[in-house]
Design a protein around this motif. Structure first.
Motif, PDB file in Angstrom:
ATOM      1  N   ASN A   1       0.923  -1.107   0.159  1.00 31.47           N
ATOM      2  CA  ASN A   1       0.579  -0.018   0.161  1.00 31.47           C
ATOM      3  C   ASN A   1       1.148   0.700   0.026  1.00 31.47           C
ATOM      4  O   ASN A   1       1.518   1.883   0.999  1.00 31.47           O
ATOM      5  N   LYS A   2       0.630   1.633  -1.328  1.00 26.63           N
ATOM      6  CA  LYS A   2       1.428   2.701  -1.569  1.00 26.63           C
ATOM      7  C   LYS A   2       1.691   4.312  -0.184  1.00 26.63           C
ATOM      8  O   LYS A   2       2.309   5.174   0.024  1.00 26.63           O
ATOM      9  N   LYS A   3       0.203   4.460  -0.110  1.00 31.41           N
ATOM     10  CA  LYS A   3       0.387   5.737   0.892  1.00 31.41           C
ATOM     11  C   LYS A   3       0.367   5.011   2.402  1.00 31.41           C
ATOM     12  O   LYS A   3       0.553   6.064   3.269  1.00 31.41           O
ATOM     13  N   GLY A   4      -0.601   3.880   2.698  1.00 29.66           N
ATOM     14  CA  GLY A   4      -0.357   3.879   4.415  1.00 29.66           C
ATOM     15  C   GLY A   4       0.741   2.662   4.288  1.00 29.66           C
ATOM     16  O   GLY A   4       1.969   2.393   3.783  1.00 29.66           O
TER      17      GLY A   4
ATOM     18  N   GLU B   1      -8.568  -2.662   4.317  1.00 28.08           N
ATOM     19  CA  GLU B   1      -7.673  -1.508   4.773  1.00 28.08           C
ATOM     20  C   GLU B   1      -8.769  -0.846   6.160  1.00 28.08           C
ATOM     21  O   GLU B   1      -9.587  -1.142   6.386  1.00 28.08           O
TER      22      GLU B   1
ATOM     23  N   GLN C   1      -4.220   7.280  10.006  1.00 31.90           N
ATOM     24  CA  GLN C   1      -3.234   7.073   9.496  1.00 31.90           C
ATOM     25  C   GLN C   1      -4.233   5.867   8.655  1.00 31.90           C
ATOM     26  O   GLN C   1      -4.389   5.165   9.281  1.00 31.90           O
ATOM     27  N   SER C   2      -3.272   5.439   7.289  1.00 38.42           N
ATOM     28  CA  SER C   2      -4.275   4.610   6.382  1.00 38.42           C
ATOM     29  C   SER C   2      -3.437   2.808   6.937  1.00 38.42           C
ATOM     30  O   SER C   2      -2.300   3.063   6.223  1.00 38.42           O
TER      31      SER C   2
END
Ligand SMILES: Nc1nc2c(ncn2[C@@H]2O[C@H](COP(=O)(O)OP(=O)(O)OP(=O)(O)O)[C@@H](O)[C@H]2O)c(=O)[nH]1
Ligand SMILES: [Mg+2]
Length: 306
Positions: free
Chosen positions: A22-25, A66, A72-73
């Motif tokens: 997961n790029k974002k979290g 998710e 925060q993810s």
């Protein structure tokens, strides 16, 4: 063919697992023995957001979901339940490869409070392939019914990693788990696993191979140690995974094989043969689990005066 530096290994690794990252979290692996409550925790944390993904080249599906916590993810990966990550069943391979090569930000090992000793074996095995471990002692309600008490602080000190107690259906206990996960991901808590120390003859053998690997492979020391152990063990499937993910040649590397042969001859003189090498490793892990369990578990004696 010689060894290669791990820069390409890192690239290959991210390609292999790119659909899982997961790029974002933060990415969190949920590991553990079968039937310890991994999916219950997973479902509770991820709610309706979960979806299923296939592992590269594998038939076993894994749930991914998710979770948003304190802005925060997190991407949770519910990996198959296994008693070990040492052999080559598909489940064990998936669990091991994801934890080791998928590089999750943290691996939560869910363990059953009612049979701590057996569950600790997997904890020790996993501590050889990653440092970012959180131990989640689940089923505390069942343990209470059986009058089993676990000193979680002591367990944490013995293992060198954070330990959280949970009852998977009780959201409040999962909040404590999330707080620790967040702290580990943000590096506010840095787990420092107390790795298993094997017999001196085996430790010396590991060190000899580590020296060979260190010259050419840029990996953390604990991984060089684990790879050395697996080279000695000679389990083909694990070695193939290591070769692929770290872009290193082991089976066809003359230097490694020469050192390995010399070490094996020396081990044989000490009555450790290819056939009982793994038994030696396993029995050390089992003994350690037993010792720690005795230190942290108490079985309450019922109070007859009540
Ligand atoms: N009493 C109690 N039951 C629990 C707890 N956590 C999970 N369970 C129950 O234990 C059983 C197994 O839980 P799962 O979440 O399916 O376990 P798992 O680890 O995902 O199992 P596998 O996928 O087979 O490896 C289910 O019936 C859950 O409801 C807990 O903390 N207390
Ligand atoms: Mg499950």
């Amino acid at each position: 063919m010689g060894l290669t530096k791990s820069s390409t290994g890192t690239r290959l690794l991210s390609e292999n697992f790119k659909d899982l990252k997961n790029k974002k979290g933060y990415t969190i692996a949920l590991a553990g023995n079968p039937n310890v409550g991994k999916s219950t925790i997973f479902n509770s944390l991820t709610g309706m957001h979960q979806h299923t993904g296939n592992w590269p080249g594998k038939t076993v599906a894994n749930a991914m979901g998710e979770c948003l916590y304190k802005n925060q993810s997190f991407l949770f990966v519910d990996i198959p339940g296994t008693y070990s990550i040492m052999s080559s069943s598909e489940e064990e391979e998936i669990a091991r490869d994801y934890i080791c090569f998928g590089k999750p930000d943290a691996t939560v090992i869910v363990i059953d409070a009612t049979c701590l000793e057996r569950n600790l074996n997997l904890v020790f095995q996993t501590m050889e392939i990653t440092n970012n471990i959180i131990v989640c002692v689940n089923l505390l309600d069942e343990a209470k019914k059986k009058k089993i008490k676990i000193d979680l602080n002591k367990l944490s000190k013995e293992l060198g990693v954070p330990v959280v107690g949970t009852i998977a259906r009780n959201k409040k206990t999962l909040k404590n788990l999330m707080d620790i996960i967040l702290k580990v991901c943000k590096k506010e808590i840095i787990p420092s696993p107390n790795k298993i120390i094997y017999k001196p003859i085996i430790e010396n053998s590991i060190s000899s191979l580590e020296i060979v690997l260190k010259d050419t492979l840029t990996l953390p020391n604990y991984l060089l140690r684990w790879i050395s152990l697996k080279i000695l063990d000679g389990e083909e499937k694990i070695l193939n995974s290591i070769e692929k993910n770290f872009s290193i040649s082991i089976v066809n590397n003359r230097e490694i094989q020469e050192v390995r042969n010399t070490i094996l001859k020396n081990l044989e003189k000490n009555k450790i043969y290819c056939e009982n090498f793994r038994d030696n490793i396993v029995s050390t892990i089992v003994n350690n689990s037993e010792i720690i369990c005795k230190k942290v578990c108490t079985f309450e004696v019922s109070n007859y005066s009540r």
